[in-house]
Scaffold this active site. Structure first.
Site, PDB file in Angstrom:
ATOM      1  N   HIS A   1       0.823  -1.221   0.000  1.00 36.81           N
ATOM      2  CA  HIS A   1       0.000   0.000   0.000  1.00 36.81           C
ATOM      3  C   HIS A   1       0.854   1.267   0.000  1.00 36.81           C
ATOM      4  O   HIS A   1       0.511   2.265   0.624  1.00 36.81           O
ATOM      5  CB  HIS A   1      -0.946   0.035   1.203  1.00 36.81           C
ATOM      6  CG  HIS A   1      -1.940  -1.083   1.240  1.00 36.81           C
ATOM      7  ND1 HIS A   1      -3.206  -0.975   0.717  1.00 36.81           N
ATOM      8  CD2 HIS A   1      -1.841  -2.353   1.722  1.00 36.81           C
ATOM      9  CE1 HIS A   1      -3.861  -2.122   0.885  1.00 36.81           C
ATOM     10  NE2 HIS A   1      -3.053  -2.975   1.488  1.00 36.81           N
TER      11      HIS A   1
ATOM     12  N   TYR B   1       0.941  -3.800  12.146  1.00 33.66           N
ATOM     13  CA  TYR B   1       0.918  -2.387  11.734  1.00 33.66           C
ATOM     14  C   TYR B   1       1.766  -1.501  12.649  1.00 33.66           C
ATOM     15  O   TYR B   1       2.555  -0.672  12.185  1.00 33.66           O
ATOM     16  CB  TYR B   1      -0.528  -1.887  11.645  1.00 33.66           C
ATOM     17  CG  TYR B   1      -1.256  -2.513  10.470  1.00 33.66           C
ATOM     18  CD1 TYR B   1      -1.523  -3.885  10.440  1.00 33.66           C
ATOM     19  CD2 TYR B   1      -1.652  -1.768   9.382  1.00 33.66           C
ATOM     20  CE1 TYR B   1      -2.161  -4.480   9.362  1.00 33.66           C
ATOM     21  CE2 TYR B   1      -2.301  -2.346   8.293  1.00 33.66           C
ATOM     22  CZ  TYR B   1      -2.555  -3.701   8.297  1.00 33.66           C
ATOM     23  OH  TYR B   1      -3.178  -4.286   7.226  1.00 33.66           O
TER      24      TYR B   1
ATOM     25  N   ASN C   1     -10.194  -2.851   2.460  1.00 35.80           N
ATOM     26  CA  ASN C   1      -9.873  -2.876   1.036  1.00 35.80           C
ATOM     27  C   ASN C   1     -11.138  -2.642   0.228  1.00 35.80           C
ATOM     28  O   ASN C   1     -12.246  -2.636   0.784  1.00 35.80           O
ATOM     29  CB  ASN C   1      -9.282  -4.240   0.649  1.00 35.80           C
ATOM     30  CG  ASN C   1      -7.800  -4.360   1.001  1.00 35.80           C
ATOM     31  OD1 ASN C   1      -7.120  -3.367   1.243  1.00 35.80           O
ATOM     32  ND2 ASN C   1      -7.304  -5.587   1.029  1.00 35.80           N
TER      33      ASN C   1
HETATM   34 FE1  HDE Z   1      -2.423  -4.679   5.546  1.00 38.96          FE
HETATM   35  N1  HDE Z   1      -0.629  -3.874   6.000  1.00 38.96           N
HETATM   36  N2  HDE Z   1      -1.762  -6.488   6.135  1.00 38.96           N
HETATM   37  N3  HDE Z   1      -4.152  -5.565   4.957  1.00 38.96           N
HETATM   38  N4  HDE Z   1      -3.075  -2.924   4.926  1.00 38.96           N
HETATM   39  C1  HDE Z   1      -0.271  -2.591   5.829  1.00 38.96           C
HETATM   40  O1  HDE Z   1       0.858  -1.283   7.422  1.00 38.96           O
HETATM   41  C2  HDE Z   1      -0.666  -6.703   6.886  1.00 38.96           C
HETATM   42  C3  HDE Z   1      -4.488  -6.871   5.048  1.00 38.96           C
HETATM   43  C4  HDE Z   1      -4.324  -2.626   4.497  1.00 38.96           C
HETATM   44  O2  HDE Z   1      -3.224   3.606   3.908  1.00 38.96           O
HETATM   45  C5  HDE Z   1       1.067  -2.270   6.438  1.00 38.96           C
HETATM   46  O3  HDE Z   1       1.359   0.881   7.833  1.00 38.96           O
HETATM   47  C6  HDE Z   1      -0.583  -8.089   7.281  1.00 38.96           C
HETATM   48  C7  HDE Z   1      -5.879  -7.073   4.820  1.00 38.96           C
HETATM   49  C8  HDE Z   1      -4.401  -1.242   4.084  1.00 38.96           C
HETATM   50  O4  HDE Z   1      -1.570   3.460   5.319  1.00 38.96           O
HETATM   51  C9  HDE Z   1       1.481  -3.600   7.086  1.00 38.96           C
HETATM   52  C10 HDE Z   1      -1.670  -8.693   6.727  1.00 38.96           C
HETATM   53  C11 HDE Z   1      -6.383  -5.816   4.563  1.00 38.96           C
HETATM   54  C12 HDE Z   1      -3.120  -0.726   4.316  1.00 38.96           C
HETATM   55  C13 HDE Z   1       0.313  -4.490   6.745  1.00 38.96           C
HETATM   56  C14 HDE Z   1      -2.418  -7.689   6.021  1.00 38.96           C
HETATM   57  C15 HDE Z   1      -5.279  -4.896   4.650  1.00 38.96           C
HETATM   58  C16 HDE Z   1      -2.325  -1.798   4.835  1.00 38.96           C
HETATM   59  C17 HDE Z   1       2.060  -1.656   5.511  1.00 38.96           C
HETATM   60  C18 HDE Z   1      -2.070 -10.157   6.801  1.00 38.96           C
HETATM   61  C19 HDE Z   1      -7.821  -5.444   4.214  1.00 38.96           C
HETATM   62  C20 HDE Z   1      -2.651   0.676   4.030  1.00 38.96           C
HETATM   63  C21 HDE Z   1       2.316  -0.259   6.019  1.00 38.96           C
HETATM   64  C22 HDE Z   1      -2.127 -10.672   8.113  1.00 38.96           C
HETATM   65  C23 HDE Z   1      -8.754  -5.723   5.287  1.00 38.96           C
HETATM   66  C24 HDE Z   1      -2.992   1.625   5.131  1.00 38.96           C
HETATM   67  C25 HDE Z   1       1.478  -0.115   7.166  1.00 38.96           C
HETATM   68  C26 HDE Z   1      -2.559   3.018   4.764  1.00 38.96           C
HETATM   69  C27 HDE Z   1      -0.997  -1.655   5.216  1.00 38.96           C
HETATM   70  C28 HDE Z   1       0.264  -5.750   7.187  1.00 38.96           C
HETATM   71  C29 HDE Z   1      -3.592  -7.981   5.270  1.00 38.96           C
HETATM   72  C30 HDE Z   1      -5.476  -3.488   4.422  1.00 38.96           C
HETATM   73  C31 HDE Z   1       2.810  -4.179   6.628  1.00 38.96           C
HETATM   74  C32 HDE Z   1       0.516  -8.698   8.109  1.00 38.96           C
HETATM   75  C33 HDE Z   1      -6.657  -8.385   4.895  1.00 38.96           C
HETATM   76  C34 HDE Z   1      -5.620  -0.508   3.533  1.00 38.96           C
HETATM   77  O5  HDE Z   1       1.585  -3.484   8.460  1.00 38.96           O
END
Ligand code: HDE
Length: 689
Positions: free
Chosen positions: A73, A360, A146
């Site tokens: 993202h 996060y 999402n």
């Molecule tokens: Fe994320 N995800 N994600 N994700 N995600 C990040 O956090 C993570 C997942 C989502 O505009 C990171 O600050 C793991 C699902 C959005 O700043 C990180 C897993 C969904 C955004 C991270 C998921 C999301 C992130 C990268 C699986 C939809 C952007 C930088 C367990 C429900 C937020 C940060 C923004 C961002 C980890 C799966 C949505 C790496 C470990 C499912 C919208 O922490």
């Protein structure tokens, strides 16, 4: 005439200075700067002196301007706004911001792509992030979702593998922001649980027309807890009030080249012009008993609950009404975290969500450089907050007093826990073996993929098959393709067939034995964007190409009609200097033809003079403008004078090509344009693959 400036050897008109102390440029230490053009040297042609602290400070700061981009993202666009509930939700939650329709809760929302870097284009085929920070009176609630309601994997353990597979390949560093490559499809074809998500990402949902037209989903099952301590499960849904729309793939490819900031610009311009994007927040509310009776597990993030089974309860509206003042300070530094919840909201045991609760904050510690990023204005809660956490990198606060611990007896005013007001999780009994076994209730990987595919309209199904054909054709290793084709059989044999035909690989699919045989579920119409698309031009953009001798009365009629429909209008002329109408009056356009291909617009009009069209018909930019609009199934209005250009572009007349002569024909054009694309045109122009 002013003399040229001896410091810069440039004309004096280009050198800006001030006499006002308040406007004086200063260093970060407050030292006023006399010369911001030249470094300090030993003689005009001599070496630069180390002593030049102004140069050193400026360059040092610049050297550190970038922070690590988000691992996923990374590319995003954000805006401020507010959320208001329609009525009290006290029956299901005690969350303070959901009690009173008069409460306006500030929000900051960031939309993003997932796979590309921060500088990648806005229009890859990709899931979009939809993250909302509610600054409530009880602290920040982050709904980090999402634009697709399911996910690829069921367990956080697989997230690093998934992300490695979809990002640029490790050895070559490409492709950027694209899933159409071997490592992605290798991982996916070895991960049957991703098949439902595959149908969503290959659908039109992942090439949205505008961030303003995307649905959003919390994905996981969450909890809500009311004042009596009763808990319900909830699924969160965002619905854009102007409806959803997507572009078609050929358009997406071209948009990325013509305007890589297409979505970011669109969001910015809509807000600047006062057309504030809005979404309703809907909940699917259900209890444990309902969950137990569903034929899938609500803790499985690869599953949806069809709206036909649990309808949405619309609880409020979000309006984005203010652009950021500074992209870095706000959109880049905003830190969302699914663990940020307020009293009245809780988690479920979805193992993917549980992993996210850790990730996060952990990533933000390194991305934002330490534990005090909650003090950055875009992250700081709007309610007062105190605790005894102290020090650390970039501490901005100056806590007073001796007591930085608790309990303490020396400062009666220091903060204490509050058993009635403080956050309490839902109390539930926990028992079980320590195990890494995955529950069998997560084992049906195809039924909902079939449900999604079969719920789509024909054009949507066509696009899904085309997208798979396109992506798998980009895969270089045949066994990956064959494996993927094998999965498609279980989603729908017709889909498998369509993709095999698109690839010219009939009969080459692997045989894959599903763990659970897929079932055919009743279709859910809510899954199709086209089935629920409203007839509207609200928030859409009309592109009007004018050339010398155009009919000004028609232009005025079109502008008035578009305004009445709340559509934006862009006037395009061959040259930015303008075009003269049939009375000889000059009209200044918004854009020139070379910078405004028709892919930027939802419907187009061509107004030319009988002479000017001859020149236009020789210009590739003009011919492509018309040909693309037709190829992208848009409604096209044109005057009789424009016919030679239409002929050159090879347009075949259909109900979407409308001759404009008077007010009546303008109304006909608007009515047709409100219905969106001319889907019947598509099979005549393009076969899947
Ligand atoms: Fe994320 N995800 N994600 N994700 N995600 C990040 O956090 C993570 C997942 C989502 O505009 C990171 O600050 C793991 C699902 C959005 O700043 C990180 C897993 C969904 C955004 C991270 C998921 C999301 C992130 C990268 C699986 C939809 C952007 C930088 C367990 C429900 C937020 C940060 C923004 C961002 C980890 C799966 C949505 C790496 C470990 C499912 C919208 O922490």
């Amino acid at each position: 005439m002013k003399k040229s400036n001896p410091k810069t050897n440039r004309p004096a008109e280009t050198h800006q200075t001030t006499d006002s102390p308040a406007h004086t440029l200063r260093t970060n230490q407050g030292i006023p700067i006399a010369d911001n053009q030249n470094s300090l040297k030993a003689g005009t042609r001599g070496p630069v002196l180390l002593e030049d602290f102004i140069l050193r400070e400026k360059i040092t700061h610049f050297d550190h301007e970038r922070i690590p981009e988000r691992i996923v993202h990374a590319r995003g666009s954000g805006a401020h706004g507010y959320f208001q509930c329609y009525e009290s939700c006290a029956d299901i939650t005690k969350a303070a911001f959901l009690q009173n329709p008069k409460t306006k809760t500030e929000v900051f929302t960031r939309f993003s792509t997932v796979a590309g870097g921060a500088g990648s284009g806005d229009m890859p085929r990709d899931v979009r992030g939809f993250a909302v920070k509610f600054y409530t009176q009880e602290g920040n609630f982050d709904l980090v979702g999402n634009n697709v309601p399911v996910f690829f994997i069921q367990d956080a353990m697989k997230f690093p593998d998934l992300v490695h597979a979809v990002k640029m390949e490790a050895d070559r560093g490409f492709p950027q922001a694209a899933s159409a490559h071997d490592t992605f499809w290798d991982f996916i074809s070895l991960t049957p649980e991703s098949m439902h998500m595959v149908t969503w990402i290959m659908s039109d949902r992942t090439i949205p027309r505008s961030l303003r037209m995307m649905e959003g989903f919390g994905v996981h099952t969450f909890r809500m807890i009311n004042a009596k301590g009763q808990s319900h499960f909830v699924k969160f849904h965002w619905r854009p009030t102007i409806g959803s729309a997507s572009v078609i793939w050929d358009e997406a490819v071209k948009i990325n080249g013509a305007d890589p900031d297409f979505h970011r610009r669109d969001l910015w311009e809509a807000i600047e012009s006062g057309n504030f994007p809005e979404w309703e927040l809907g909940l699917q509310v259900f209890d444990q008993k309902t969950a137990d009776n569903l034929d899938f597990d609500v803790l499985d993030p690869t599953k949806i609950i069809p709206e036909e089974i649990i309808p949405l309860r619309m609880i409020g509206k979000m309006v984005l009404n203010r652009n950021v003042d500074n992209f870095f300070a706000e959109t880049e530094q905003v830190a969302y975290c699914p663990a940020n919840i307020v009293p009245g909201i809780g988690f479920s045991h979805d193992p993917l969500l549980q992993g996210r609760l850790f990730s996060y904050l952990d990533t933000q510690l390194s991305r934002l450089g330490g534990p005090n990023f909650h003090q950055i204005p875009v992250n700081a809660p709007r309610c007062p907050f105190h605790n005894q956490q102290r020090d650390g990198m970039h501490q901005m606060q100056v806590p007073k007093g001796r007591a930085n611990y608790e309990p303490n007896s020396i400062d009666p005013t220091s903060p204490r826990e509050n058993p009635s007001f403080g956050y309490k999780p839902f109390i539930e009994e926990m028992m079980g073996e320590k195990t890494t076994l995955r529950t069998e209730t997560f084992a049906d990987h195809y039924s909902q993929a079939r449900l999604f595919y079969r719920s789509l309209t024909e054009p949507e199904q066509r696009h899904l098959a085309s997208a798979l054909g396109f992506e798998l054709a980009k895969v270089e290793l045949p066994p990956i393709r064959h494996r993927m084709l094998g999965h498609l059989e279980h989603i729908d044999p017709a889909l498998q067939q369509a993709v095999e035909t698109a690839l010219g690989l009939e009969g080459q699919a692997d045989k894959i034995q599903p763990f659970i045989k897929p079932r055919t579920l009743p279709p859910s119409h809510a899954l199709s964007l086209l089935k629920k698309a409203p007839a509207t031009l609200k928030g859409r953009k009309l592109g009007i190409l004018i050339a010398d001798g155009f009919d000004a009365t028609l232009l005025t009629a079109l502008r008035t009609a578009a305004k009445a429909e709340k559509a934006a209008v862009a006037i395009i002329a061959p040259k930015i200097g303008g075009a003269t109408d049939s009375t000889g009056k000059l009209t200044a356009p918004n854009l020139s033809l070379s910078g405004a291909p028709s892919i930027f617009f939802d419907a187009v009009v061509i107004l030319t003079g009988a002479e000017s069209v001859k020149e236009l018909a020789t210009q590739a930019a003009a011919v492509d403008w018309v040909r693309d609009a037709f190829g992208h199934l848009k409604v096209i209005g044109h005057t009789g004078e424009a016919q030679p250009l239409l002929d050159r572009a090879g347009l075949a007349p259909d109900e979407g090509v409308i001759a404009l002569a008077d007010a009546k024909s303008v109304s006909r054009f608007i009515k047709q344009a409100k219905n969106g694309r001319i889907w019947e045109r598509e099979p005549k122009l393009r076969s899947p693959g």
